[in-house]
Structures are given as C-alpha cells and as structure tokens.
Motif scaffolding. Structure first.
Motif, mmCIF file in Angstrom:
data_model
loop_
_atom_site.group_PDB
_atom_site.id
_atom_site.type_symbol
_atom_site.label_atom_id
_atom_site.label_comp_id
_atom_site.label_asym_id
_atom_site.label_seq_id
_atom_site.Cartn_x
_atom_site.Cartn_y
_atom_site.Cartn_z
ATOM 1 N N ALA A 112 11.716 37.543 -0.291
ATOM 2 C CA ALA A 112 10.705 38.529 0.097
ATOM 3 C C ALA A 112 10.252 39.264 -1.158
ATOM 4 N N VAL A 113 8.946 39.448 -1.274
ATOM 5 C CA VAL A 113 8.396 40.171 -2.417
ATOM 6 C C VAL A 113 8.387 41.669 -2.106
ATOM 7 N N LEU A 114 8.900 42.463 -3.037
ATOM 8 C CA LEU A 114 8.872 43.926 -2.918
ATOM 9 C C LEU A 114 7.992 44.482 -4.035
ATOM 10 N N ASP A 115 7.126 45.426 -3.709
ATOM 11 C CA ASP A 115 6.376 46.136 -4.751
ATOM 12 C C ASP A 115 7.266 47.231 -5.321
ATOM 13 N N VAL A 116 7.431 47.233 -6.641
ATOM 14 C CA VAL A 116 8.230 48.277 -7.301
ATOM 15 C C VAL A 116 7.476 48.778 -8.544
ATOM 16 N N PRO A 117 6.316 49.396 -8.344
ATOM 17 C CA PRO A 117 5.497 49.828 -9.487
ATOM 18 C C PRO A 117 6.133 51.002 -10.216
ATOM 19 N N ALA A 118 5.868 51.105 -11.510
ATOM 20 C CA ALA A 118 6.233 52.267 -12.345
ATOM 21 C C ALA A 118 6.435 51.806 -13.788
ATOM 22 N N HIS A 119 7.334 50.831 -14.002
ATOM 23 C CA HIS A 119 7.484 50.274 -15.352
ATOM 24 C C HIS A 119 6.155 49.633 -15.754
ATOM 25 N N THR A 120 5.598 48.800 -14.875
ATOM 26 C CA THR A 120 4.192 48.389 -14.960
ATOM 27 C C THR A 120 3.579 48.659 -13.587
ATOM 28 N N ALA A 121 2.244 48.697 -13.554
ATOM 29 C CA ALA A 121 1.546 49.124 -12.335
ATOM 30 C C ALA A 121 1.721 48.137 -11.186
ATOM 31 N N GLY A 122 1.925 46.852 -11.517
ATOM 32 C CA GLY A 122 2.024 45.850 -10.457
ATOM 33 C C GLY A 122 3.395 45.200 -10.351
ATOM 34 N N HIS A 123 4.410 45.814 -10.936
ATOM 35 C CA HIS A 123 5.757 45.210 -10.992
ATOM 36 C C HIS A 123 6.250 44.860 -9.578
ATOM 37 N N ILE A 124 6.800 43.649 -9.432
ATOM 38 C CA ILE A 124 7.386 43.223 -8.160
ATOM 39 C C ILE A 124 8.840 42.803 -8.373
ATOM 40 N N ALA A 125 9.564 42.701 -7.254
ATOM 41 C CA ALA A 125 10.925 42.152 -7.262
ATOM 42 C C ALA A 125 10.986 41.060 -6.197
ATOM 43 N N PHE A 126 11.923 40.132 -6.376
ATOM 44 C CA PHE A 126 12.095 39.020 -5.443
ATOM 45 C C PHE A 126 13.470 39.150 -4.786
ATOM 46 N N HIS A 127 13.483 39.423 -3.479
ATOM 47 C CA HIS A 127 14.740 39.638 -2.756
ATOM 48 C C HIS A 127 15.081 38.414 -1.911
ATOM 49 N N VAL A 128 16.146 37.727 -2.291
ATOM 50 C CA VAL A 128 16.603 36.561 -1.553
ATOM 51 C C VAL A 128 17.705 37.044 -0.610
ATOM 52 N N GLY A 129 17.307 37.536 0.552
ATOM 53 C CA GLY A 129 18.237 38.195 1.457
ATOM 54 C C GLY A 129 19.371 37.292 1.911
ATOM 55 N N ASP A 130 19.071 36.012 2.213
ATOM 56 C CA ASP A 130 20.102 35.089 2.697
ATOM 57 C C ASP A 130 21.173 34.837 1.644
ATOM 58 N N GLU A 131 20.816 34.998 0.389
ATOM 59 C CA GLU A 131 21.763 34.753 -0.707
ATOM 60 C C GLU A 131 22.305 36.060 -1.266
ATOM 61 N N GLN A 132 21.901 37.191 -0.685
ATOM 62 C CA GLN A 132 22.307 38.504 -1.179
ATOM 63 C C GLN A 132 22.074 38.620 -2.680
ATOM 64 N N ALA A 133 20.832 38.341 -3.066
ATOM 65 C CA ALA A 133 20.462 38.406 -4.485
ATOM 66 C C ALA A 133 19.079 39.020 -4.606
ATOM 67 N N ILE A 134 18.882 39.773 -5.684
ATOM 68 C CA ILE A 134 17.540 40.286 -5.965
ATOM 69 C C ILE A 134 17.275 40.219 -7.464
ATOM 70 N N PHE A 135 16.066 39.749 -7.788
ATOM 71 C CA PHE A 135 15.611 39.673 -9.173
ATOM 72 C C PHE A 135 14.668 40.846 -9.396
#
Ligand code: ZN
Ligand code: FE
Length: 241
Positions: free
Chosen positions: A107-130
């Motif tokens: 799942a893509v999460l918007d996490v702006p602040a470091h850059t205006a469009g920064h995103i994170a990738f949450h692999v919930g089934d694997e309990q991992a987030i990039f």
C-alpha cells in the motif's frame, strides 16, 4: 517471510534494498542511489530485476534508475507528485494505490515533508515498510520541502502500524541520531539501552537497519514528540546539533 530483503550499502551511508519474491521470481529495488553494485548483487544471486520503487526524487534515491532500467528493462514506480523530477518513472502512485511484486502487495502512503511528494511502501502481509528518508532509526528526515506539522502527521501515521513492522530506511544515520536523541530524552532508559547496543554494533562496522515501529515508538524523539511544535523544536535542535 516470503520476501527476501537484502541490504546493499552504497555511497557514504545509503542503503539500497533488493527485494525478491520467490514465487514469481520478481525482484525489486527500493531507491537505487547507484546501479552497478545493485546489478552485481542481483546477478550474484541469480535474480533479474523487474521493478524499481522510488520513495522520492533525491538523486541518492533515483541515481541508478536509468542504468538499471537500461540493463534490465525493469518498470519504475514512484510518487505521482514528483513525476517531473523523476523522468524515468513508468508508473505514478499516491496514497490509496497498491503496488504489486508478484504475490505481494504494498500500500502506498503519502508522507510529505522531507520532499513534497515523498511516499512509503507498506507491505502489510510481510510486516515491512520502506520509508525512504521519512523515518530513520531514532530520527526523521530533514524538512526540505514541507513542514513540521506534516512530519508530525507522518510520525503519527507510521506509529500506528503494528509494532513488529520492520522499517527499512535509506540511510545509516543511527548513531548520530541517537546522540541527539539522548539530549532530547535524557531519562529514556530504552533509548540508553538502544544506544549502548548501537555503539557496539557500529564499532564492529555492523548495520543497525532495519529497525521496527515498536523500537521507534520507544526511542525515537520525533515519533515520540507530543505535538507538531515539539517536533519542530526537536528538528531544529537536531539540525544544529
Ligand atoms: Zn532524501
Ligand atoms: Fe537520502
């Protein structure tokens, strides 16, 4: 874990994550700062890179895009809001979108602040987030294109993930972050214990990443800030530390 996640240290303190999904044999790279060590690592494992996922446009996260794509024909997915600054993008995503690697969905999460469009990738089934440069061990990204209030919201959002979620960030900043964290929270015993372990690991040249959401909730002065104002104060103090 179904995914194999390999840490590739590059440049002075970047970590590139090479991620293999064995069922489909798809292999993905998160934020390739450079191409050659990433291509070499994949080749040594007999893996063919089929995708790149970018969290934000900074060159130490996208610098390897073009050469890896030229070598493999891989598909590059990254933030819609930064498409002008990442000309190699094939697929633009934002919060609410899903990205697949074989049988695994992020799942893509918007996490702006470091850059205006920064995103994170949450692999919930694997309990991992990039998380790129948004959340670090005992730290957070600098506020280059956003506000402390946005970063506070990001910390709340990430802090609500399950505690056992493994956090794959893009830099080995842990020791320097911890030195500031001890100033921000001198009475935090969990933080002191963590720093003791970090100093031993770093003295041996060992990596301290991935971390976990639970560990950050206990020791990260930015995730633990009780308001956007306190996060702003801590961010400014760390910038000048
Ligand atoms: Zn960055
Ligand atoms: Fe970076």
């Amino acid at each position: 874990m179904a995914l194999e996640i390999i840490r590739i240290p590059v440049l002075s303190d970047n970590y590139v994550w090479l991620v293999h999904e064995p069922e489909s044999k798809e292999t993905m790279v998160v934020d390739p700062a450079v191409a050659d060590p990433v291509l070499a690592e994949a080749q040594s494992r007999g893996w063919t890179i089929t995708q790149i996922w970018n969290t934000h446009w900074h060159p130490d996260h996208t610098g390897g895009n073009a050469a890896i794509k030229a070598a493999t024909g891989c598909k590059i997915t990254g933030p819609e809001a930064e498409k002008e600054r990442i000309p190699t993008l094939d697929v633009m995503v934002k919060e609410g979108d899903a990205v697949r690697l074989g049988s695994v969905t992020a799942a893509v999460l918007d996490v702006p602040a470091h850059t205006a469009g920064h995103i994170a990738f949450h692999v919930g089934d694997e309990q991992a987030i990039f998380v790129g440069d948004t959340l670090f061990a005992m730290g957070c990204g600098r506020l280059f294109e956003g506000t402390a209030a946005q970063m506070y919201d990001n910390m709340q959002k990430l802090g609500q993930l399950p505690g056992e979620t493994m956090v794959y960030c893009a830099h080995e900043y842990t020791q320097a972050n911890g030195e500031y964290a001890l100033v921000a929270e001198p009475d935090n015993l969990a933080l002191k214990e963590r720093m003791d372990a970090v100093l031993i690991a770093r003295a041996k040249g060992e990596a301290t990443i991935p971390t976990t959401i639970a560990l950050e909730a206990a020791t990260n002065p930015f995730m633990r800030a009780n308001s956007a104002e306190q996060l702003a104060e801590r961010r400014e103090a760390k910038d000048n530390f």
